[in-house]
Design a protein around this motif. Structure first.
Motif, PDB file in Angstrom:
ATOM      1  N   SER A  50      25.750  29.234  40.621  1.00 17.53           N
ATOM      2  CA  SER A  50      25.828  30.303  40.990  1.00 17.53           C
ATOM      3  C   SER A  50      26.433  29.916  41.800  1.00 17.53           C
ATOM      4  CB  SER A  50      24.488  30.541  42.490  1.00 17.53           C
ATOM      5  OG  SER A  50      23.986  29.210  42.663  1.00 17.53           O
ATOM      6  N   ILE A  51      28.178  30.054  43.032  1.00 20.15           N
ATOM      7  CA  ILE A  51      29.207  29.257  43.676  1.00 20.15           C
ATOM      8  C   ILE A  51      29.485  30.113  45.102  1.00 20.15           C
ATOM      9  CG2 ILE A  51      30.516  31.435  42.398  1.00 20.15           C
ATOM     10  CD1 ILE A  51      32.753  28.948  42.505  1.00 20.15           C
ATOM     11  N   SER A  52      28.931  29.352  46.004  1.00 14.40           N
ATOM     12  CA  SER A  52      28.680  29.507  47.150  1.00 14.40           C
ATOM     13  C   SER A  52      29.967  29.868  47.990  1.00 14.40           C
ATOM     14  CB  SER A  52      28.765  28.198  48.472  1.00 14.40           C
ATOM     15  OG  SER A  52      29.382  27.471  48.170  1.00 14.40           O
ATOM     16  N   GLY A  53      30.871  30.153  48.889  1.00 12.60           N
ATOM     17  CA  GLY A  53      31.887  30.288  49.750  1.00 12.60           C
ATOM     18  C   GLY A  53      32.722  29.229  49.659  1.00 12.60           C
ATOM     19  N   GLY A  54      32.126  28.237  49.572  1.00 12.17           N
ATOM     20  CA  GLY A  54      32.702  27.174  50.032  1.00 12.17           C
ATOM     21  C   GLY A  54      33.414  26.563  48.702  1.00 12.17           C
ATOM     22  N   GLY A  55      32.942  27.078  47.518  1.00 13.91           N
ATOM     23  CA  GLY A  55      33.302  26.725  45.978  1.00 13.91           C
ATOM     24  C   GLY A  55      32.339  25.671  45.051  1.00 13.91           C
ATOM     25  N   TRP A  56      31.024  25.326  46.232  1.00 16.90           N
ATOM     26  CA  TRP A  56      29.863  24.654  45.516  1.00 16.90           C
ATOM     27  C   TRP A  56      29.343  25.334  44.831  1.00 16.90           C
ATOM     28  CZ3 TRP A  56      29.487  19.687  46.825  1.00 16.90           C
ATOM     29  CH2 TRP A  56      30.139  19.328  47.953  1.00 16.90           C
ATOM     30  N   THR A  57      28.770  24.874  42.921  1.00 16.90           N
ATOM     31  CA  THR A  57      28.810  25.209  41.544  1.00 16.90           C
ATOM     32  C   THR A  57      26.937  24.835  41.951  1.00 16.90           C
ATOM     33  OG1 THR A  57      29.373  23.130  40.792  1.00 16.90           O
ATOM     34  CG2 THR A  57      30.428  26.269  41.061  1.00 16.90           C
ATOM     35  N   THR A  58      26.529  25.193  41.449  1.00 15.61           N
ATOM     36  CA  THR A  58      25.232  25.162  40.563  1.00 15.61           C
ATOM     37  C   THR A  58      24.891  25.643  38.815  1.00 15.61           C
ATOM     38  OG1 THR A  58      23.608  26.973  41.757  1.00 15.61           O
ATOM     39  CG2 THR A  58      23.582  24.823  43.000  1.00 15.61           C
ATOM     40  N   TYR A  59      23.783  24.539  38.538  1.00 15.54           N
ATOM     41  CA  TYR A  59      23.903  25.704  37.029  1.00 15.54           C
ATOM     42  C   TYR A  59      22.295  25.283  36.559  1.00 15.54           C
ATOM     43  CZ  TYR A  59      28.637  25.460  37.049  1.00 15.54           C
ATOM     44  OH  TYR A  59      29.879  25.589  37.045  1.00 15.54           O
TER      45      TYR A  59
END
Length: 120
Positions: A50-59
């Protein structure tokens, strides 16, 4: 009307790469987070990245270090770069977006999915 359209799936050998794309189309005010899920036959759908509106990512742990999620094109298009593919990555991959349509309510929208098959 908002639509998410995925592309880029296919059949590849283990160890190769694929890049999936997901374009959010329609009367969109804003796209917040976006994510990729996958579902293999007989298994539950699972979050891949996933990627948030602010560019944070999770895997997901299973794809860390091999897959990369990103966004471009005014943040309405998401990509999933998949490297070092394994047979266990075989699944139908779905894109989802937390989207606010023009004149509509914010909600989660899903694409139809794209098939990824990795041969050993």
């Amino acid at each position: 009307q908002v639509q998410l359209v995925e592309s880029g799936g296919g059949l590849v050998q283990a160890g190769r790469s694929l890049r999936l794309s997901c374009a959010a189309n329609g009367n969109i005010r804003s796209v917040n987070s976006m994510a990729w899920y996958r579902q293999a036959p007989g298994k539950q759908r699972e979050l891949v990245a996933s990627i948030s509106g602010g560019g944070w990512t999770t895997y997901a742990e299973a794809v860390k270090g091999r897959f990369t999620i990103s966004r471009t094109n005014g943040e309405t298009t998401a990509y999933l770069q998949m490297n070092s593919l394994k047979p266990e990555d075989t699944a139908r991959y779905f894109c989802t977006g937390d989207i606010t349509p023009i004149g509509g309510m914010r909600g989660d929208y899903w694409g139809q999915g794209t098939q990824v098959t990795v041969s050993s």
